[in-house]
Design a protein around this motif. Structure first.
Motif, PDB file in Angstrom:
ATOM      1  N   CYS A  21       0.923  -1.124  -0.159  1.00 16.85           N
ATOM      2  CA  CYS A  21      -0.037   0.258  -0.209  1.00 16.85           C
ATOM      3  C   CYS A  21       0.639   1.161  -0.129  1.00 16.85           C
ATOM      4  CB  CYS A  21      -0.815   0.219   1.106  1.00 16.85           C
ATOM      5  SG  CYS A  21      -1.770   1.553   1.569  1.00 16.85           S
ATOM      6  N   PRO A  22       0.876   2.045  -0.972  1.00 14.77           N
ATOM      7  CA  PRO A  22       1.526   3.435  -0.941  1.00 14.77           C
ATOM      8  C   PRO A  22       1.064   4.319   0.010  1.00 14.77           C
ATOM      9  CG  PRO A  22      -0.042   3.405  -2.867  1.00 14.77           C
ATOM     10  CD  PRO A  22      -0.225   2.023  -2.208  1.00 14.77           C
ATOM     11  N   LYS A  23      -0.108   4.175   0.568  1.00 13.33           N
ATOM     12  CA  LYS A  23      -0.502   5.325   1.367  1.00 13.33           C
ATOM     13  C   LYS A  23      -0.315   4.861   2.955  1.00 13.33           C
ATOM     14  CE  LYS A  23      -2.388   8.525  -0.045  1.00 13.33           C
ATOM     15  NZ  LYS A  23      -1.576   9.460  -0.527  1.00 13.33           N
ATOM     16  N   ILE A  26      -2.764   0.205   5.537  1.00 12.55           N
ATOM     17  CA  ILE A  26      -3.034  -1.425   6.115  1.00 12.55           C
ATOM     18  C   ILE A  26      -2.133  -1.664   7.026  1.00 12.55           C
ATOM     19  CG2 ILE A  26      -3.743  -3.448   5.376  1.00 12.55           C
ATOM     20  CD1 ILE A  26      -3.656  -2.472   2.441  1.00 12.55           C
ATOM     21  N   CYS A  49      -7.816   6.114   1.426  1.00 11.56           N
ATOM     22  CA  CYS A  49      -7.463   4.945   0.382  1.00 11.56           C
ATOM     23  C   CYS A  49      -7.811   5.874  -0.944  1.00 11.56           C
ATOM     24  CB  CYS A  49      -8.526   3.961   0.451  1.00 11.56           C
ATOM     25  SG  CYS A  49      -8.514   2.791  -0.570  1.00 11.56           S
ATOM     26  N   ILE A  50      -6.823   5.617  -1.956  1.00 14.33           N
ATOM     27  CA  ILE A  50      -6.885   6.126  -3.090  1.00 14.33           C
ATOM     28  C   ILE A  50      -7.399   5.154  -4.388  1.00 14.33           C
ATOM     29  CG2 ILE A  50      -5.176   7.920  -2.907  1.00 14.33           C
ATOM     30  CD1 ILE A  50      -3.246   6.184  -4.221  1.00 14.33           C
ATOM     31  N   GLY A  51      -7.782   3.788  -3.824  1.00 16.74           N
ATOM     32  CA  GLY A  51      -8.373   2.927  -4.668  1.00 16.74           C
ATOM     33  C   GLY A  51      -7.467   2.297  -5.583  1.00 16.74           C
ATOM     34  N   CYS A  52      -6.150   2.500  -5.396  1.00 17.73           N
ATOM     35  CA  CYS A  52      -5.400   1.947  -6.484  1.00 17.73           C
ATOM     36  C   CYS A  52      -4.944   0.646  -6.700  1.00 17.73           C
ATOM     37  CB  CYS A  52      -3.643   2.496  -6.273  1.00 17.73           C
ATOM     38  SG  CYS A  52      -3.235   1.679  -4.819  1.00 17.73           S
ATOM     39  N   ALA A  53      -5.655  -0.371  -5.699  1.00 20.98           N
ATOM     40  CA  ALA A  53      -5.759  -1.729  -5.693  1.00 20.98           C
ATOM     41  C   ALA A  53      -4.289  -2.699  -5.844  1.00 20.98           C
ATOM     42  CB  ALA A  53      -6.552  -2.296  -7.049  1.00 20.98           C
ATOM     43  N   CYS A  55      -2.754  -3.279  -3.313  1.00 22.05           N
ATOM     44  CA  CYS A  55      -2.728  -4.241  -1.989  1.00 22.05           C
ATOM     45  C   CYS A  55      -3.693  -5.423  -2.801  1.00 22.05           C
ATOM     46  CB  CYS A  55      -3.921  -3.749  -0.961  1.00 22.05           C
ATOM     47  SG  CYS A  55      -5.405  -3.003  -1.656  1.00 22.05           S
TER      48      CYS A  55
HETATM   49  S1  SF4 Z   1      -6.479   0.485  -2.689  1.00 24.25           S
HETATM   50 FE1  SF4 Z   1      -5.350  -0.579  -1.321  1.00 24.25          FE
HETATM   51  S2  SF4 Z   1      -3.080  -0.104  -1.617  1.00 24.25           S
HETATM   52 FE2  SF4 Z   1      -4.343   1.317  -2.663  1.00 24.25          FE
HETATM   53  S3  SF4 Z   1      -4.493   3.035  -1.200  1.00 24.25           S
HETATM   54 FE3  SF4 Z   1      -6.360   1.675  -0.972  1.00 24.25          FE
HETATM   55  S4  SF4 Z   1      -5.787   0.338   0.667  1.00 24.25           S
HETATM   56 FE4  SF4 Z   1      -3.719   1.248  -0.212  1.00 24.25          FE
END
Ligand code: SF4
Ligand SMILES: Cc1ncc(C[n+]2csc(CCOP(=O)(O)OP(=O)(O)O)c2C)c(N)n1
Ligand code: SF4
Ligand code: SF4
Lengths: 67, 249
Positions: A21-23, A26, A49-53, A55
């Motif tokens: 996770c870049p943010k 988790i 959470c930026i929803g980058c997926a 994770c």
């Molecule tokens: S989608 Fe997953 S990896 Fe991306 S910011 Fe949210 S929790 Fe972190």
């Protein structure tokens, strides 16, 4: 907004999503134990959470959905 | 809009793999790739002997279970009888590079139009962590407790070896040690499957994976071990691609 959602019962607490996770939002639970006996991963700051997926890409047990 | 959801080509059965074992990641990549090609109904997968022996429960395709190491021979028969089906083998390194070396090499030499997903975790996971033909020098296993040394022979490089064979169309080695590598592994797996759909011939993708349990490491450390140690012996990249040879001719 697109957000990640972790299935805490399916999770095996491996921590691979934590490292992905870049943010850095988790972490593995310190208080909860799931039915399998693992400390499940939790999102500590869902607002961030930026929803980058990323994770979900690393989760070996496919327990993360992003929508 | 769903950015990431579980592919319908994996069943709802939870994987029995140990926490952090990247067998699960590779299962997902294979299932997603096949779903994206829209050929799920025409796909036949072959499960090996090893930790992934129950792969037939996890993939939502017609599946068969081969005797240890025999998946490429079984795939040969199935593909020749059902040339319109997509036939893939999913095999560990004990399965493919030890007991099944003959089947692997000869399927490549015959140029069988099949796709092999080869899981290289450098160990016999299922049976408790014995040395595999792929165990790297110095790596510990129950049968080389002080680390692999010359007396044990040298690790087998499957992609490099198969690349020397005329019958091999495509051989690439990828890894699962971080997000970037996992996304790259998906690209390679898709190419290996597409080659078969386009009737090009024998394609193999070797995927470096971990075995946190028998490497006696945390999942995170096992990925670091791949990045820092394993790829020094098993460099990533394309070892053979006849597409490129055609282009350069
Ligand atoms: S989608 Fe997953 S990896 Fe991306 S910011 Fe949210 S929790 Fe972190
Ligand atoms: C004919 C035969 N010989 C030996 C075995 C024992 N055996 C089971 S799995 C295995 C090796 C598995 O290692 P690998 O293919 O690397 O897969 P992993 O478990 O690491 O995913 C062996 C030797 C067997 N099941 N059948
Ligand atoms: S990667 Fe998956 S199984 Fe591992 S801790 Fe995260 S959610 Fe749980
Ligand atoms: S023993 Fe190793 S290869 Fe087998 S499931 Fe566990 S971590 Fe994965």
């Amino acid at each position: 907004m697109t957000k990640a959602k972790i299935d805490g019962e399916a999770c095996k607490g491996c921590g691979l999503c934590v490292g992905a996770c870049p943010k850095k939002i988790i972490s593995l639970s310190k208080s909860k134990i799931n039915r399998q006996g693992y400390f499940p991963a939790e999102i500590t700051d869902i607002e961030a959470c930026i929803g980058c997926a990323l994770c979900a890409v690393m989760c070996p047990d496919v327990c993360i959905e992003v929508e | 809009m769903a950015v990431f959801h579980k592919t319908k080509d994996l069943t709802s059965k939870p994987f029995h793999y140990c926490p952090g074992c990247t067998h699960g990641i590779v299962h997902r990549l294979v299932a997603e790739a096949i779903e994206e090609f829209g050929v799920s109904e025409k796909t036949i997968g072959i499960a090996p002997v090893g930790c992934s022996v129950f792969a037939y429960d996890y993939f939502n395709f017609d599946m068969a279970e081969a005797a240890h190491g025999r998946a490429p021979a079984m795939a040969t028969g199935i593909k020749r009888v059902h040339p319109d089906c997509l036939v893939f083998c999913y095999q560990g390194d004990g399965d493919l590079a030890s007991i099944g070396t003959a089947e692997t090499v000869h399927a490549a030499c015959r140029g069988e139009n099949i796709t092999i997903i080869f899981i290289n975790n450098g160990i016999y996971g299922m049976t408790g962590g014995q040395m595999a033909p792929t165990t790297i020098m110095g790596q510990k296993a129950t049968t080389c407790p002080n680390g692999r040394s010359g007396i044990n022979g040298y690790p087998i490089k499957i992609c490099e070896m198969l690349a020397t064979q005329e019958g091999t169309y495509y051989a690439e080695r990828v890894s699962t040690h971080n997000v970037k590598q996992v996304l790259n592994a998906k690209r390679a797996i898709k190419k290996a499957l597409k080659n078969q759909i386009d009737k090009k011939g024998f394609s193999i993708v070797e995927v470096l994976t971990n075995c946190p349990t028998n490497w006696h490491m945390s999942p995170q450390d096992s990925l670091k071990y791949i990045e820092e140690k394993v790829i020094l012996y098993y460099p990533l990249g394309i070892f053979k691609d006849k597409d490129a040879e055609v282009k350069n001719a």
